[in-house]
Design a protein around this motif. Structure first.
Motif, short mmCIF file in Angstrom:
data_model
loop_
_atom_site.label_atom_id
_atom_site.label_comp_id
_atom_site.label_asym_id
_atom_site.label_seq_id
_atom_site.Cartn_x
_atom_site.Cartn_y
_atom_site.Cartn_z
N UNK A 233 0.83 -1.20 0.00
CA UNK A 233 0.00 0.00 0.00
C UNK A 233 0.87 1.26 0.00
N UNK A 234 1.98 1.22 0.75
CA UNK A 234 2.90 2.37 0.76
C UNK A 234 3.50 2.61 -0.62
N UNK A 235 3.80 1.52 -1.33
CA UNK A 235 4.33 1.66 -2.69
C UNK A 235 3.29 2.28 -3.62
N UNK A 236 2.03 1.86 -3.48
CA UNK A 236 0.97 2.46 -4.29
C UNK A 236 0.82 3.95 -3.98
N UNK A 237 0.98 4.32 -2.72
CA UNK A 237 0.91 5.73 -2.33
C UNK A 237 1.98 6.55 -3.03
N UNK A 238 3.18 5.99 -3.13
CA UNK A 238 4.28 6.69 -3.80
C UNK A 238 4.02 6.81 -5.30
N UNK A 239 3.39 5.78 -5.87
CA UNK A 239 3.16 5.75 -7.32
C UNK A 239 2.02 6.68 -7.73
N UNK A 240 1.03 6.81 -6.88
CA UNK A 240 -0.18 7.57 -7.22
C UNK A 240 -0.23 8.89 -6.45
N UNK A 241 -0.94 9.83 -7.02
CA UNK A 241 -1.09 11.14 -6.40
C UNK A 241 -2.55 11.36 -6.03
N UNK A 242 -2.81 11.64 -4.75
CA UNK A 242 -4.18 11.93 -4.31
C UNK A 242 -4.96 10.72 -3.83
N UNK A 243 -4.29 9.60 -3.58
CA UNK A 243 -5.00 8.42 -3.06
C UNK A 243 -5.43 8.66 -1.62
N UNK A 244 -6.58 8.09 -1.28
CA UNK A 244 -7.08 8.16 0.10
C UNK A 244 -7.16 6.75 0.65
N UNK A 245 -6.46 6.51 1.75
CA UNK A 245 -6.39 5.18 2.34
C UNK A 245 -6.76 5.28 3.81
N UNK A 246 -7.73 4.48 4.22
CA UNK A 246 -8.16 4.46 5.62
C UNK A 246 -8.09 3.01 6.10
N UNK A 247 -7.35 2.77 7.19
CA UNK A 247 -7.23 1.44 7.79
C UNK A 247 -7.63 1.56 9.25
N UNK A 248 -8.50 0.65 9.71
CA UNK A 248 -8.92 0.71 11.11
C UNK A 248 -7.79 0.27 12.04
N UNK A 249 -8.01 0.39 13.35
CA UNK A 249 -6.91 0.19 14.30
C UNK A 249 -6.43 -1.25 14.36
#
Length: 370
Positions: free
Chosen positions: A55-71
């Motif tokens: 998921x961190x790699x996808x964040x670096x590749x894409x601009x403006x992604x929104x990711x929410x993960x519960x606790x």
């Protein structure tokens, strides 16, 4: 239209299966996805380290992604952004090899806003994920058939075996406005076998023993066989001892099959066992037939589906479970259906499938027209 006035519709899935498929197709289609009950019944629920790292790699590749993960990590909400590309460096998790991360990136890279220049650090060979050698020798050749024939490059700067890794690869991919339509129906006859046997922090004799074992199986069947040796030394050998082999078979029509086998010091595998395992694995892929081996079915299926509004056809052997799930996800994200015709290959006593599809004319809107 009424559908525009509705709030965002989330595609919802349960469990951790086919995690990369769902995030990949969500990113390409722009449709947000919600994944719930991720290992909710396990002693250690939620996302594992390699999934969070992806998921961190996808964040670096894409601009403006929104990711929410519960606790607890058992629920993920992913709203994709623009596939940006550019120069990226990423440290992969030690739980999986670099191939785990590179497989979905290969599907996204042609549609970036700027050409991708990606450096990945981690395990280059190990586990069930495709080795970087298999990707370099076979996967990139397959991508070239879809129009990515200039500037596609994979360089192995350092090798890294399990468990500590220490490897490094550099991947460069051009961007395209649109993919080509292909028809891969002529299998041909196997004309040559090539391979690469590597060692890291062990005696180079290990590689030669693997090669001898491979040849004992393959020599009676094919005369044109050459397996290279890559004995890594010093900084280029990573942090852990290991050895392995990747084999490829090429037919008269350019169809390629691949198999691999690798081990680290904790596996207690003999080089002779690994050579036989890789050789028989390659023969199994050849026997299954088709113009795509089992490891590359999903990539070819995706490229055909995203192509121009023309009928693309590929001939494969029996579909893997991963490919079946990929077809289902394609229907949900892109409303794409494949027509599947069954053929009987009497020579190999096997069943072949011809998958045909009308491309959805997927356009990379970020690429300027020339």
């Amino acid at each position: 239209m009424p559908s525009d006035a509705n709030p965002t519709r989330w595609l919802t899935y349960r469990g951790s299966n086919f995690f990369r498929q769902r995030l990949l197709l969500s990113t390409l289609s722009g449709k947000p996805v919600k994944i719930v009950e991720i290992r909710s019944q396990d002693d250690e629920p939620g996302l594992q380290e390699h999934e969070a790292n992806f998921i961190k790699l996808l964040e670096k590749l894409c601009n403006g992604s929104q990711i929410i993960i519960n606790h607890t990590g058992s629920k993920l909400m992913y709203k994709p952004g623009t596939i940006n590309g550019g120069t990226i460096s990423h440290d992969c998790s030690g739980e999986r090899s670099i191939g785990y991360y590179l497989e979905p990136i290969l599907c996204l890279a042609p549609f970036c806003k700027t050409p991708l220049r990606l450096t990945l650090h981690g395990i280059t060979n190990g586990g069930h994920d495709p080795s970087v050698d298999a990707i370099k020798m076979v996967t990139l050749k397959l991508m070239e058939k879809f129009g990515l024939d200039e500037g596609l490059e994979l360089t192995i700067n350092k090798r890294g075996s399990m468990p500590n890794g220490g490897g490094e690869i550099f991947f460069r991919c051009p961007i395209v406005k649109q993919l080509n339509t292909i028809n891969m129906l002529d299998i041909g006859k196997v004309k040559k076998i090539r391979g690469l046997s590597y060692t890291t922090r062990v005696s180079p004799a290990m590689a030669n023993r693997i090669i001898d074992s491979c040849r004992n199986v393959l020599n009676p069947l094919v005369s044109d066989i050459y397996i290279y040796v890559d004995h890594c030394k010093g900084n280029q050998s990573g942090l852990s001892p290991g050895f392995g082999v990747t084999l490829t078979a090429t037919t008269t029509t350019g169809v390629m099959y691949t198999s691999q086998s690798s081990a680290d010091i904790s596996d207690h595998k003999l080089p002779e066992e690994m050579g036989k395992h890789a050789a028989y694995g390659l023969l199994h892929e050849i026997k299954q037939g088709g113009c795509i081996d089992s490891r590359h079915q999903s990539l070819a299926i995706l490229m055909v589906a995203l192509g121009p509004p023309d009928i693309g056809k590929i001939k494969t052997g029996p579909l893997s479970n991963y490919s079946v799930a990929f077809l289902r996800h394609l229907k949900e994200f892109f409303q794409v259906k494949f027509k599947i015709d069954t053929l009987i290959d009497e020579a190999n006593d096997s069943q072949l499938l011809v998958l045909s599809c009308l491309g959805i004319n997927y356009i990379n809107i970020s690429k300027k027209s020339t």
